[in-house]
Design an enzyme around this catalytic site. Structure first.
Site, mmCIF file in Angstrom:
data_model
loop_
_atom_site.group_PDB
_atom_site.id
_atom_site.type_symbol
_atom_site.label_atom_id
_atom_site.label_comp_id
_atom_site.label_asym_id
_atom_site.label_seq_id
_atom_site.Cartn_x
_atom_site.Cartn_y
_atom_site.Cartn_z
ATOM 1 N N GLU A 441 0.838 -1.214 0.000
ATOM 2 C CA GLU A 441 0.000 0.000 0.000
ATOM 3 C C GLU A 441 0.867 1.257 0.000
ATOM 4 O O GLU A 441 0.637 2.207 0.759
ATOM 5 C CB GLU A 441 -0.961 -0.027 1.183
ATOM 6 C CG GLU A 441 -1.938 -1.193 1.107
ATOM 7 C CD GLU A 441 -2.971 -1.205 2.229
ATOM 8 O OE1 GLU A 441 -2.874 -0.372 3.157
ATOM 9 O OE2 GLU A 441 -3.893 -2.032 2.162
ATOM 10 N N GLU A 515 -4.100 -8.829 -0.396
ATOM 11 C CA GLU A 515 -4.631 -8.646 0.962
ATOM 12 C C GLU A 515 -6.142 -8.632 0.859
ATOM 13 O O GLU A 515 -6.709 -7.825 0.119
ATOM 14 C CB GLU A 515 -4.105 -7.355 1.573
ATOM 15 C CG GLU A 515 -4.378 -7.207 3.065
ATOM 16 C CD GLU A 515 -3.602 -6.036 3.666
ATOM 17 O OE1 GLU A 515 -2.381 -5.933 3.392
ATOM 18 O OE2 GLU A 515 -4.204 -5.233 4.385
#
Length: 850
Positions: A441, A515
């Protein structure tokens, strides 16, 4: 079938950890544990308050410092896990005092036989901003706490006199979004070699071609000559088959010829050796077959060095629309993300603790681990090699743009090359590692050129695996960033699936969920009414800062497991997922992270008012949760209901059924109390006290069975699951009696007498019929007799502020955990006893291995 050509090659991997040097001549190389007998002191907590009697004095690296009064510790050591928990600290990092300055000093001697050797110290990880001195002289530093690194002590050592090594660690000037721990939290090694030797992580093995009849094996060994003159150096390699206990065969399977080169003074040479291995036995997740490679180095005719390492033959193939193939067979990646703490042990690495986690995950059907969001302990990869887990090996949580003021972005420009190459060189030979991840991220998903540069940096050290990143920006799969990666990973963001697969430019890029889900729950807590995605559902209930275990609650960015699976089934080109998370971890207790100042962004006024009331009652402004709710298993390793939901998906051929909730609801008599069933069957019939409540079948994109109108009556719930019209599995849940007794069970019958091996003992509160009483939270007291100690205790309650070292602890919804170790060199047995007021006590005997 679309393929990525570079990653369709056949490749060999090795685990660079199994150092026994069985074939070495005496004195050529040694690698000694350097873990025991460190002196430790710590200064300054997060509030700049003094932890010791004074502020950090100058000169603690000097040999003249008297460290007799410092605490003696063995490493791995996490200085913060002992606490205490404090509401003056951030609960995003566990309310624990990990911020500070820590000093470690160790006194040691070298033998006269070490006089002409090179002396190195290897740190598997040091949190954080490590600086090292030997005998008062500065040796070197490494700021990133997750990187394994080596420092050369040779210029600073003394022979025949005491040496003193000093290590300063600074977490005051380090930030983390989760609990990182602090200290020398991984193993430390003292390495001695001759001046001519294989360098740190200098072995690299690949198999350019693997066929059923024969594999081509290439071994590269980078050898260093530290002498002041050129020397002729000869290298050869041998390969041995390992059995299930990692014992090598008596004779090598094959040996290479000898390769000789003259290495100039103070120079290095990369030797390349090749051989053909007949009938190679492949490593895979079901049968993780391993070999051992041994490399011998000679200076002239004299043995100079020998290194050995485990490895496994396997092929990797990543396709854009037909998934991931291991040894030519499609494998669905059924993975979990995990942070590096080990629950009540903190971040201090322990091999048995990590092995237990993998055993529990394997029982669930998990076959892959993502090392979120940093390089793991090397022993974790050894375990994954041995047990047959795939690993997504991750480097960073941050690049240039920060997430926290003092995170990795502060050192990115100066250290990214060193850290990334250190990760790849250390781990590139593990068969379990199948993906390199260069970031999680990252706030730089608009910088494909930077991503491509990091990708190429990885390729400079290993070309046998693809490079990926875990991306969460809505457009990072379509804005060109995806082209900087070999495999594209998306975090959550289910709308990105359709956009990604619709773009023609992505037709050759493999895709997976790096994820997924982020469902949150508290073990054994159930709240009503049930509403999908409602985080605030629990507040009207009796629990304080807990979350329903109906597995329907998740943050705004996330999904339920069911929603994730529907998207994967709609887009079968997705080759798998990594669920957030396998285990609860210390810190990040979403949605209860932060303090009352962070409530301003919450729109639900009822939720906000309730939180404020509870904080006022507790007398604090800090929300008391100290660990996460994301785990499929709780912090103690106890299974939440989600364990069986994932098992029903990941082990479809195993007959299983699981009923939730528990059936102790005296206050709900006559009220609707929904019942869920998780099963690998395709349908089931539910019974309450022998009366059928109807048969239900799974429809398309349905992954659980629900009876939403069950009216509670005490007694027995029973489910009979079916598959293809045949009985498949059953489960029963009964209303229990009152708490009557304690019960104890150990995860293994015996413990090794090395002070490191652990036994995990589960303590249960039961009624007279030996049924677990689900809503019992009795205070438990523990004692131990015999040559052993209680290492830690836990109950899985994210709001508990009881010390992990306490010998007295409340059970949480019927369960508690005690972790036990034997003393070094102990014999005989250990007895652990649990008592609780008003309950029949219990004990368990633990044998000590001979």
């Amino acid at each position: 079938m679309k393929k990525i050509s570079i990653f369709s090659i056949m490749c060999l991997s090795m685990a660079f950890c199994s150092w026994t040097f069985a074939n070495a001549q005496e004195g050529s190389r040694s690698r000694e544990s350097f873990n025991d007998g460190w002196k430790f002191i710590r200064y300054f907590n997060a509030s700049n308050e003094t932890v010791t009697t004074d502020r950090e004095p100058a000169g603690l690296q000097l040999p003249s410092v008297n460290d007799n009064s410092w605490r003696t510790v063995d490493v791995p050591h996490d200085w913060a896990i002992e606490g205490p928990f404090s509401d003056t600290l951030e609960n995003s990092t566990g309310l624990l005092p990990w911020k500070g300055i820590g000093w470690y000093r160790k006194h040691f001697n070298l033998k006269e036989s070490d006089k002409d050797k090179r002396i190195y110290i290897d740190f598997d990880g040091a949190m954080a901003n490590a600086k090292v001195w030997l005998n008062g002289k500065y040796v070197g530093e490494w700021p990133y706490g997750y990187t394994s690194f080596r420092l050369d002590l040779t210029p600073y050592v003394t022979i025949g006199k005491e040496n003193i090594i000093a290590v300063r660690l600074d977490t005051k000037n380090w930030d983390s979004r989760w609990y990182p721990g602090a200290g020398l939290y991984r193993n430390v090694w003292l390495v001695k070699t001759t001046p001519v030797h294989v360098i740190f992580n200098g072995l690299y093995c690949t198999a350019p071609e693997i066929k059923k009849e024969q594999a081509t094996l290439e071994v590269q060994a980078e050898v260093e000559n530290n002498l002041n003159e050129p020397v002729p150096v000869t290298v050869k390699a041998s390969i041995y088959k390992l059995d299930k206990n990692l014992r090598p065969s008596d004779e090598p399977v094959k040996e290479t010829g000898k390769v000789t080169a003259v290495i100039p003074a103070a120079s290095r040479h990369n030797f390349v050796l090749g051989m053909y291995v007949k009938d190679p036995v492949l490593w895979d997740i079901e049968n993780p077959e391993l070999y051992k490679i041994v490399v011998n180095v000679y200076k002239g005719d004299e043995a100079a060095d020998v290194v050995e390492t485990n490895f496994g033959f396997r092929t990797l193939e990543f396709t854009a629309r037909d998934g991931f193939l291991l040894n030519g067979k499609r494998v669905e990646v059924q993975g979990v993300c995990d942070h590096h703490d080990l629950g009540a042990l903190g971040t201090a690495f322990n091999t048995r603790a990590a092995e237990r986690q993998l055993e529990l995950l394997r029982e669930m059907g998990c076959n892959a681990i993502r090392t979120s969001h940093n390089p793991p302990a090397p022993e974790l990869l050894d375990l994954c090699d041995k047990m047959g887990f795939l690993v997504m090996d991750e480097a960073f949580d941050t690049w240039i743009t920060p997430k926290k003021p003092l995170d990795y972005s502060k050192i990115f420009n100066a250290w990214v090359v060193e850290d990334l190459k250190a990760l790849v060189r250390r781990d590139r030979n593990h068969p379990s590692v199948f993906l390199w991840s260069i970031g999680n991220e990252i706030n730089d998903q608009d910088k494909p050129a930077l991503s491509k540069a990091l990708n190429m940096m990885v390729k400079s050290e290993d070309v046998t695996r693809p490079v990926t990143a875990a991306c969460n920006w809505p457009m990072s799969g379509t804005n060109g960033f995806q082209k900087s990666l070999d495999v594209f990973g998306v975090n959550y963001n289910l709308k990105a699936y359709e956009r990604f697969f619709a773009l023609k430019d992505n037709a050759t890029i493999p895709f997976f969920s790096s994820e997924s889900s982020s469902t949150v729950s508290s073990r054994g807590e159930y709240y009503f009414p049930i509403k999908l995605g409602d985080l605030n559902n629990s507040l009207p209930g009796k629990g304080i800062f807990q979350l329903t275990s109906y597995d329907v609650a998740y943050p705004g960015w996330a999904t339920s497991a069911d929603q994730q699976w529907e998207m994967m089934d709609r887009f079968p080109g997705t080759f798998g997922e990594f669920v957030w998370t396998g285990f609860d971890y210390i810190g990040e207790p979403t949605p209860y992270d932060g303090d009352i100042t962070e409530l301003k962004n919450i729109k639900n006024q009822q939720w906000k008012d309730e939180v404020l009331k509870r904080l006022e009652k507790l007398g604090t402004q800090e929300i008391p949760s100290r660990s996460s709710y994301f785990g499929i298993l709780d912090l103690a390793g106890f299974k939440k209901d989600r364990f069986w939901l994932y098992q029903s998906r990941w082990k479809p051929e195993m007959p299983m059924a699981h009923i939730l909730p528990h059936w102790n609801w005296p206050e709900r008599k006559g009220l609707v109390t929904p019942v869920f069933v998780y099963t690998s069957g395709d349908g089931a019939e539910l019974f309450l006290n022998g009366k059928s409540l109807g048969m239900k079948k799974k429809g398309q994109f349905e992954y659980r069975l629900r009876w939403d109108d069950v009216v509670y009556q005490p007694g027995e719930l029973k489910v009979v699951a079916y598959k293809n019209g045949q009985k498949w599995a059953e489960d029963v849940v009964k209303t229990t009696g009152k708490a009557y007794q304690l019960s104890m069970s150990a995860d293994r019958p015996a413990v090794a007498p090395d002070g490191k091996d652990l036994i995990y003992v589960t303590v249960s509160i039961e009624d007279k019929d030996k049924l677990l009483v689900p809503r019992s939270n009795n205070q438990l007291d523990f004692s131990i007799t015999g040559p052993g100690r209680i290492v830690a205790t836990d109950n899985g309650d994210a709001t508990s502020h009881e010390s992990f070292q306490a010998r007295s602890k409340k059970a949480y919804n019927g369960l508690c955990l005690v972790i036990v170790a034997a003393d070094k060199g102990a014999t005989g047995s250990i007895t652990l006893k649990a008592v609780s007021k008003g309950l029949k006590d219990s004990s368990v005997a633990i044998n000590i291995q001979k």
